[in-house]
Write a protein that holds these residues in place. Structure first.
Motif, mmCIF file in Angstrom:
data_model
loop_
_atom_site.group_PDB
_atom_site.id
_atom_site.type_symbol
_atom_site.label_atom_id
_atom_site.label_comp_id
_atom_site.label_asym_id
_atom_site.label_seq_id
_atom_site.Cartn_x
_atom_site.Cartn_y
_atom_site.Cartn_z
ATOM 1 N N HIS A 104 -7.367 -4.975 -1.960
ATOM 2 C CA HIS A 104 -8.052 -5.779 -2.839
ATOM 3 C C HIS A 104 -9.434 -5.132 -2.700
ATOM 4 C CE1 HIS A 104 -10.645 -7.923 0.300
ATOM 5 N NE2 HIS A 104 -9.381 -8.079 1.075
ATOM 6 N N ASP A 131 -14.056 -5.023 5.184
ATOM 7 C CA ASP A 131 -12.868 -5.600 4.291
ATOM 8 C C ASP A 131 -13.537 -5.759 3.019
ATOM 9 O OD1 ASP A 131 -11.105 -7.629 3.693
ATOM 10 O OD2 ASP A 131 -12.268 -9.349 4.508
ATOM 11 N N ASN A 132 -12.894 -5.049 2.144
ATOM 12 C CA ASN A 132 -11.991 -4.263 2.206
ATOM 13 C C ASN A 132 -12.326 -2.607 1.991
ATOM 14 O OD1 ASN A 132 -9.247 -3.866 2.717
ATOM 15 N ND2 ASN A 132 -8.293 -4.285 0.842
ATOM 16 N N GLU A 165 -8.699 -11.552 -3.885
ATOM 17 C CA GLU A 165 -7.825 -11.861 -2.693
ATOM 18 C C GLU A 165 -8.738 -13.049 -2.108
ATOM 19 O OE1 GLU A 165 -6.568 -11.940 1.279
ATOM 20 O OE2 GLU A 165 -8.747 -11.461 0.440
ATOM 21 N N GLU A 166 -10.318 -12.815 -1.902
ATOM 22 C CA GLU A 166 -11.028 -13.564 -0.953
ATOM 23 C C GLU A 166 -11.102 -15.238 -1.569
ATOM 24 O OE1 GLU A 166 -11.571 -12.684 1.882
ATOM 25 O OE2 GLU A 166 -11.851 -10.659 1.878
ATOM 26 N N ASP A 194 -5.139 -4.312 4.249
ATOM 27 C CA ASP A 194 -6.356 -5.282 4.095
ATOM 28 C C ASP A 194 -7.106 -5.132 5.389
ATOM 29 O OD1 ASP A 194 -7.958 -7.181 3.795
ATOM 30 O OD2 ASP A 194 -6.588 -8.718 3.107
HETATM 31 ZN ZN LIG Z 1 -9.491 -8.604 3.070
#
Ligand SMILES: [Zn+2]
Length: 420
Positions: A104, A131-132, A165-166, A194
């Motif tokens: 992501h 991240d990430n 994603e988050e 990830d």
């Molecule tokens: Zn992540």
């Protein structure tokens, strides 16, 4: 047991472990692994470059453009960005089924967050650097290694930098990919990268459902309108009933009331009150059961508050008008990988081959989407070590990144096969 001629025959189907050893011993794979070890300065450079481009939820466009250019530079085919902003590139293979390797691109940091991305020795610092940053860098490193060592896989490898994603992104990038028949029908395995590390295998998708409950009433003066229905009391009744609901420890299931708001002053009956509730489980059935219980508790508390209000209020002054609303503010599907899944055997065998100790974990990642659809998927780290995720103090240590990259490359090649 007497030996039979059959038992003397060489094994026709090598075990997964033997297959990993065979792949790791191929000259082109050895050359790719050596190449990965030598390229750390390039990887850190990509990681810093990328982390300097803001990518708040729903604001990944600039970072997607950057990744699209890197995919082109690395010679991936059919490089394109879809309508939600996911970036794709394909390498090798002519098979209809493919292996998706994804990371992501989004961060949790809102637009305008000072990024201050920097390097000190082996360490990279700044929000999103691990991240990430670690996952996207690993994606590029693997694509570059396949090219440098001229490795061609049997199944095509689909490289994906995805959005959303988050947090409120709510896995929207992955959801979009798996709602497109082109990808839904062709992706055989999903390997999600990830964060940092080499010591985890996320094979259980932690699902979540999040709600905002808003209750409204007529409001009034605490003395002269006493008896009017009170939205705060409705929430209190809902919480009291809902939190009595037993939850199993296996499959682990949790709930939380994280935010509660309402009212204006101590001597006013509030006109509205709201709360935010989070439900999590690896089991869809448990999440559904808890959601039903939450809805039921709210209905019950609404009825009770209306009845109490009627009792307290004289008939001519009776004011109704109590209403409620439940708004879904997040939903991530749960799922579990079949313990006999090939992807699990492969990563286990790769870890054994590398002498790497890794634990199976349950988490909420992009792999939730394929896992909830019964597909073979895991999420693993991009190597190195990271810390302070989702804080401004986030860091990534490049030391040992090559172990994580080897792990990813061998897993990918074992899943995709190598073209002879
Ligand atoms: Zn992540």
């Amino acid at each position: 047991m007497p030996s039979s001629p059959r038992a003397e025959m060489p094994e026709v189907f090598p075990t997964v472990q033997q297959e990993i050893a065979r792949i790791a011993g191929l000259p082109e794979v050895r050359s790719a692994l050596a190449w990965l070890r030598a390229q750390e300065p390039q990887f850190a450079h990509w990681q810093l470059d990328m982390a300097r481009i803001p990518a708040p939820p729903f604001g990944e466009k600039a970072r997607a453009e950057w990744l699209n250019s890197r995919f082109r530079e690395l010679g991936l085919e059919d490089v394109h960005t879809d309508d939600v902003g996911n970036v794709f590139g394909v390498c090798c293979g002519s098979n209809k089924r493919c292996v998706a390797l994804s990371a992501h691109m989004d961060t949790v940091f809102p637009a305008g967050t000072p990024l201050n991305i920097r390097q000190q020795g082996n360490r990279l610092y700044g929000p999103g650097v691990s991240d990430n940053g670690a996952g996207v860098t690993a994606l590029l490193a693997v694509a570059a290694a396949l090219r440098a060592a001229k490795i061609s896989s049997s199944m095509p490898i689909l490289f994906v930098g995805n959005v959303g994603e988050e947090g409120e992104g709510d896995l929207r990038g992955m959801r979009h990919i798996f709602s497109n028949p082109r990808w839904m029908d062709s992706i055989r395995y999903s390997l999600v990268l990830d964060g940092a590390g080499s010591d985890t295998i996320v094979a259980e998708a932690l699902g979540s459902r999040r709600f905002e409950i808003i209750v409204r009433g007529p409001g009034g003066h605490s003395w002269s309108d006493f008896g009017a229905p009170n939205p705060i009391l409705v929430l209190a009744g809902t919480i009291a009933a809902f939190t009595q609901m037993p939850v199993p420890s296996s499959p682990k299931t949790t709930f939380n009331v994280g935010v509660i708001r309402g009212g204006t002053s101590v001597n006013s009956i509030p006109e509205s009150a709201s709360m935010r509730v989070d439900i999590r489980s690896t089991s869809m059935a448990e999440m559904e059961r808890l959601e039903a219980s939450l809805r039921h508790s709210l209905e019950q508390a609404m009825r009770e508050e209306s009845r109490t209000s009627e009792r307290r209020t004289s008939s001519q002054r009776r004011s109704t008008g109590l209403s409620h609303e439940i708004v879904g503010i997040g939903s991530r599907p749960a799922g579990e990988l079949d313990p006999n899944a090939r992807i699990l055997k492969v990563i286990r065998a790769v870890d054994a081959h590398l002498g790497n100790a890794a634990q199976i974990q349950r988490a909420s990642t992009d792999a939730n989407i394929p896992l909830s659809l019964g597909r073979e998927a895991i999420a693993i780290g991009g190597g190195g070590v990271g810390g302070g995720a989702h804080t401004l103090q986030e860091w990534f240590d490049c030391g040992g990144r090559d172990l994580g990259l080897k792990r990813i490359l061998l897993t990918l090649l074992a899943l995709a096969g190598i073209a002879e």
